[in-house]
Design an enzyme around this catalytic site. Sequence first.
Site, PDB file in Angstrom:
ATOM      1  N   ASP A  47       0.873  -1.178   0.000  1.00  0.00           N
ATOM      2  CA  ASP A  47       0.000   0.000   0.000  1.00  0.00           C
ATOM      3  C   ASP A  47       0.909   1.226   0.000  1.00  0.00           C
ATOM      4  O   ASP A  47       2.055   1.159   0.479  1.00  0.00           O
ATOM      5  CB  ASP A  47      -0.880   0.008   1.253  1.00  0.00           C
ATOM      6  CG  ASP A  47      -2.146   0.831   1.056  1.00  0.00           C
ATOM      7  OD1 ASP A  47      -3.241   0.254   1.088  1.00  0.00           O
ATOM      8  OD2 ASP A  47      -2.042   2.064   0.843  1.00  0.00           O
ATOM      9  N   LYS A  51      -0.727   2.623   7.446  1.00  0.00           N
ATOM     10  CA  LYS A  51      -1.581   1.439   7.348  1.00  0.00           C
ATOM     11  C   LYS A  51      -0.724   0.171   7.288  1.00  0.00           C
ATOM     12  O   LYS A  51      -0.997  -0.816   7.972  1.00  0.00           O
ATOM     13  CB  LYS A  51      -2.408   1.555   6.062  1.00  0.00           C
ATOM     14  CG  LYS A  51      -3.783   0.965   6.170  1.00  0.00           C
ATOM     15  CD  LYS A  51      -4.459   0.971   4.832  1.00  0.00           C
ATOM     16  CE  LYS A  51      -5.555   2.005   4.754  1.00  0.00           C
ATOM     17  NZ  LYS A  51      -6.222   1.989   3.450  1.00  0.00           N
ATOM     18  N   THR A  53     -14.083  -2.741  -7.900  1.00  0.00           N
ATOM     19  CA  THR A  53     -15.305  -2.539  -8.695  1.00  0.00           C
ATOM     20  C   THR A  53     -15.029  -1.433  -9.712  1.00  0.00           C
ATOM     21  O   THR A  53     -14.674  -0.311  -9.329  1.00  0.00           O
ATOM     22  CB  THR A  53     -16.467  -2.143  -7.768  1.00  0.00           C
ATOM     23  OG1 THR A  53     -16.591  -3.169  -6.783  1.00  0.00           O
ATOM     24  CG2 THR A  53     -17.763  -2.012  -8.531  1.00  0.00           C
ATOM     25  N   LEU A 102     -17.766  -9.284  -1.120  1.00  0.00           N
ATOM     26  CA  LEU A 102     -17.825  -9.359   0.342  1.00  0.00           C
ATOM     27  C   LEU A 102     -18.618  -8.212   0.960  1.00  0.00           C
ATOM     28  O   LEU A 102     -18.620  -7.087   0.465  1.00  0.00           O
ATOM     29  CB  LEU A 102     -16.423  -9.432   0.952  1.00  0.00           C
ATOM     30  CG  LEU A 102     -15.425  -8.300   0.805  1.00  0.00           C
ATOM     31  CD1 LEU A 102     -15.686  -7.179   1.801  1.00  0.00           C
ATOM     32  CD2 LEU A 102     -14.031  -8.846   1.004  1.00  0.00           C
ATOM     33  N   LYS A 112     -20.512  -7.634 -10.957  1.00  0.00           N
ATOM     34  CA  LYS A 112     -20.427  -6.925  -9.681  1.00  0.00           C
ATOM     35  C   LYS A 112     -21.397  -5.752  -9.607  1.00  0.00           C
ATOM     36  O   LYS A 112     -22.177  -5.636  -8.657  1.00  0.00           O
ATOM     37  CB  LYS A 112     -18.983  -6.448  -9.461  1.00  0.00           C
ATOM     38  CG  LYS A 112     -18.784  -5.575  -8.245  1.00  0.00           C
ATOM     39  CD  LYS A 112     -19.152  -6.305  -6.958  1.00  0.00           C
ATOM     40  CE  LYS A 112     -19.237  -5.380  -5.785  1.00  0.00           C
ATOM     41  NZ  LYS A 112     -18.038  -5.265  -5.023  1.00  0.00           N
ATOM     42  N   ASN A 167     -24.871  -5.317  -7.250  1.00  0.00           N
ATOM     43  CA  ASN A 167     -25.117  -4.227  -6.304  1.00  0.00           C
ATOM     44  C   ASN A 167     -26.306  -3.360  -6.726  1.00  0.00           C
ATOM     45  O   ASN A 167     -27.063  -2.881  -5.876  1.00  0.00           O
ATOM     46  CB  ASN A 167     -23.850  -3.377  -6.124  1.00  0.00           C
ATOM     47  CG  ASN A 167     -22.923  -3.993  -5.080  1.00  0.00           C
ATOM     48  OD1 ASN A 167     -23.251  -5.008  -4.470  1.00  0.00           O
ATOM     49  ND2 ASN A 167     -21.761  -3.392  -4.865  1.00  0.00           N
ATOM     50  N   PHE A 177     -32.747  -8.262   1.828  1.00  0.00           N
ATOM     51  CA  PHE A 177     -32.678  -6.920   1.236  1.00  0.00           C
ATOM     52  C   PHE A 177     -34.057  -6.321   0.984  1.00  0.00           C
ATOM     53  O   PHE A 177     -34.269  -5.569   0.047  1.00  0.00           O
ATOM     54  CB  PHE A 177     -31.786  -6.906  -0.019  1.00  0.00           C
ATOM     55  CG  PHE A 177     -30.342  -6.764   0.373  1.00  0.00           C
ATOM     56  CD1 PHE A 177     -29.670  -7.823   0.971  1.00  0.00           C
ATOM     57  CD2 PHE A 177     -29.667  -5.558   0.222  1.00  0.00           C
ATOM     58  CE1 PHE A 177     -28.357  -7.692   1.412  1.00  0.00           C
ATOM     59  CE2 PHE A 177     -28.356  -5.415   0.662  1.00  0.00           C
ATOM     60  CZ  PHE A 177     -27.712  -6.491   1.249  1.00  0.00           C
ATOM     61  N   GLY A 237     -36.646   1.190   5.772  1.00  0.00           N
ATOM     62  CA  GLY A 237     -36.059   2.006   6.840  1.00  0.00           C
ATOM     63  C   GLY A 237     -35.497   3.293   6.283  1.00  0.00           C
ATOM     64  O   GLY A 237     -36.156   3.998   5.522  1.00  0.00           O
ATOM     65  N   CYS A 280     -20.108   1.133  -0.957  1.00  0.00           N
ATOM     66  CA  CYS A 280     -20.326   0.421  -2.225  1.00  0.00           C
ATOM     67  C   CYS A 280     -21.626   0.790  -2.925  1.00  0.00           C
ATOM     68  O   CYS A 280     -21.601   1.393  -4.004  1.00  0.00           O
ATOM     69  CB  CYS A 280     -20.286  -1.081  -1.989  1.00  0.00           C
ATOM     70  SG  CYS A 280     -18.655  -1.646  -1.533  1.00  0.00           S
TER      71      CYS A 280
HETATM   72  C1  UDX Z   1     -22.545  -4.450  -0.274  1.00  0.00           C
HETATM   73  C2  UDX Z   1     -22.908  -5.771  -0.960  1.00  0.00           C
HETATM   74  O1  UDX Z   1     -23.841  -6.479  -0.152  1.00  0.00           O
HETATM   75  C3  UDX Z   1     -21.671  -6.601  -1.193  1.00  0.00           C
HETATM   76  O2  UDX Z   1     -21.995  -7.795  -1.890  1.00  0.00           O
HETATM   77  C4  UDX Z   1     -20.683  -5.766  -2.002  1.00  0.00           C
HETATM   78  O3  UDX Z   1     -19.495  -6.488  -2.213  1.00  0.00           O
HETATM   79  C5  UDX Z   1     -20.363  -4.460  -1.305  1.00  0.00           C
HETATM   80  O4  UDX Z   1     -21.580  -3.764  -1.048  1.00  0.00           O
HETATM   81  P1  UDX Z   1     -21.967  -3.708   2.225  1.00  0.00           P
HETATM   82  O5  UDX Z   1     -21.780  -2.328   1.677  1.00  0.00           O
HETATM   83  O6  UDX Z   1     -20.965  -4.263   3.184  1.00  0.00           O
HETATM   84  O7  UDX Z   1     -22.030  -4.768   1.015  1.00  0.00           O
HETATM   85  O8  UDX Z   1     -23.363  -3.698   2.979  1.00  0.00           O
HETATM   86  P2  UDX Z   1     -24.772  -4.408   2.853  1.00  0.00           P
HETATM   87  O9  UDX Z   1     -24.925  -5.400   3.913  1.00  0.00           O
HETATM   88  O10 UDX Z   1     -25.037  -4.830   1.463  1.00  0.00           O
HETATM   89  O11 UDX Z   1     -25.734  -3.182   3.212  1.00  0.00           O
HETATM   90  C6  UDX Z   1     -25.735  -1.988   2.417  1.00  0.00           C
HETATM   91  C7  UDX Z   1     -26.693  -0.974   2.978  1.00  0.00           C
HETATM   92  O12 UDX Z   1     -28.039  -1.359   2.720  1.00  0.00           O
HETATM   93  C8  UDX Z   1     -26.598  -0.736   4.492  1.00  0.00           C
HETATM   94  O13 UDX Z   1     -26.668   0.673   4.736  1.00  0.00           O
HETATM   95  C9  UDX Z   1     -27.808  -1.458   5.036  1.00  0.00           C
HETATM   96  O14 UDX Z   1     -28.255  -0.890   6.243  1.00  0.00           O
HETATM   97  C10 UDX Z   1     -28.801  -1.248   3.916  1.00  0.00           C
HETATM   98  N1  UDX Z   1     -29.868  -2.286   3.851  1.00  0.00           N
HETATM   99  C11 UDX Z   1     -29.553  -3.583   3.617  1.00  0.00           C
HETATM  100  C12 UDX Z   1     -31.188  -1.895   3.991  1.00  0.00           C
HETATM  101  O15 UDX Z   1     -31.511  -0.714   4.187  1.00  0.00           O
HETATM  102  N2  UDX Z   1     -32.182  -2.847   3.876  1.00  0.00           N
HETATM  103  C13 UDX Z   1     -31.886  -4.150   3.650  1.00  0.00           C
HETATM  104  O16 UDX Z   1     -32.833  -4.948   3.559  1.00  0.00           O
HETATM  105  C14 UDX Z   1     -30.547  -4.535   3.516  1.00  0.00           C
END
Ligand code: UDX
Length: 471
Positions: free
Chosen positions: A39, A44, A131, A163, A218, A222, A263, A267, A274
């Site tokens: 890095d 870090k 990404t 992930l 990817k 998302n 998902f 809320g 991401c």
């Molecule tokens: C996401 C993707 O899930 C992952 O596959 C990708 O590689 C990176 O982006 P992440 O950003 O870690 O992962 O979070 P994730 O668990 O997906 O949640 C994203 C956001 O959506 C959060 O703010 C969460 O609170 C919100 N969320 C999730 C909702 O508001 N409602 C849901 O039902 C699910």
Amino acid sequence: MTRNSPTTRPRLTVIGTGYLGATHAVCMAELGFEVMAVDVDTTKIERLARGETPFYEPGLDELLRRNLAAGRLRFTTSFAEVADFGEVHFLCVGTPQRPDGRGADLRYLHSAVSSLAPHLRRRCLVVGKSTVPVGTAADLAARLAAEAPAGASAEVAWNPEFLREGFAVEDTLRPDRLVIGVASPAAEAKLRAVYEPITGQHGTPLIVTDFATAELVKVAANAFLATKISYINAMSEVCEAVDADVTTLAQALSLDARIGGKFLRPGVGFGGGCLPKDIRAFQARAEELGVGASLGFLRQVDEINLRRRQRVVTLARKAVGGSLAGRRVAVLGAAFKPNSDDVRDSPALAVAELIAAEGADVVVYDPMAMENAARVRPELGYAPSAAEAITGAEVTVLLTEWAEFTELDPAAIAERAATSTVIDARHALDRDRWQRAGWTYLAPGRPVPDLARLPRPRSERLAMATARGVS
Ligand code: UDX
């Protein structure tokens, strides 16, 4: 030679040690590979080399220390060293949103390739995991062929990473699927060998495709997840217009196996490093490619998502009788989701900021993200515990669904609040329990009680009682 014998294994390098790179480096070492990570951020690298992860990720610290101790994992700031060390180089640098638009900012990726390419003197595989806008892998392949001394023997492949923060170790060691975009059978064979410890043990499906399809998987994934969240949040808006209950609606939808419940939690919407930037970059790229109309709906997905933040502010305003100016507001949560200290594009912090902008005295508490929150939003107030944030609050807003908040004793903390009104922006609390403990419970997408009859602040109630006593 036995299967997975260390002698058959390529030495790996990881370029970029953020969430993705640090986790990938540690997990590949855990699978038995020799790994070196690089890095440009010296601090870090020093922390990682000491066995400290620079962010909170359950389980990662332990694996980091174990693999450092085993001598399988090393950290450096030298690109010459990684080029010399490795045969497969994973590009894991960040691709944030451009400061001047919706597209992805590829400067870190290009700078990593500029630093690495001049040192690539022998056959190797450079595997992109970041990404990126579709077309990037082909560009990088051309750059490497031109800039690396190894020429076309420095090959490119694309291997997107899915992930989730909070589950990064689990998702890396036991992913749902592996996707590899390759331009040659040799690149495919090399990546199959790298992932054999995972595919061999768990039977993980491995999809082999071209660069463009791999890059698209990817962002398409998302975009789908973001769309699903905004879909249920759009239903929230409709529920609000007719006093229906979106949580019951979501529950009923989720029981249809074709829809499913994942998902589909309504809320305050999605945030993080991401989903928000990926849907914007995907649209921007589609427009460049002349297919902007195909992804036009993602603009609405983004807009619905951002409107949810405003809805929480509206509820807070109503809860305190019309104006937030000078009112004390407790904000529970700063991270974009629980079990993370990440505040990038966090709906929680955005709402806290919007409420503060209306003149409220906002006090934030988060179990893990306080330091990061205070760094980006130093103007907000912070308390060392949920109870202290709630002390004297005229409205309490739950914005990140940490278990610590769902486990609060509503009766005990009601005593501390000036007014026991809670806005459950994540539908995380047990409404009946909180109501039984005397709280007025408000949540987006659920029927709102008659706000004219909301409890007045404790101080006003006391003043009225005293006045009655005097007269
Ligand atoms: C996401 C993707 O899930 C992952 O596959 C990708 O590689 C990176 O982006 P992440 O950003 O870690 O992962 O979070 P994730 O668990 O997906 O949640 C994203 C956001 O959506 C959060 O703010 C969460 O609170 C919100 N969320 C999730 C909702 O508001 N409602 C849901 O039902 C699910």
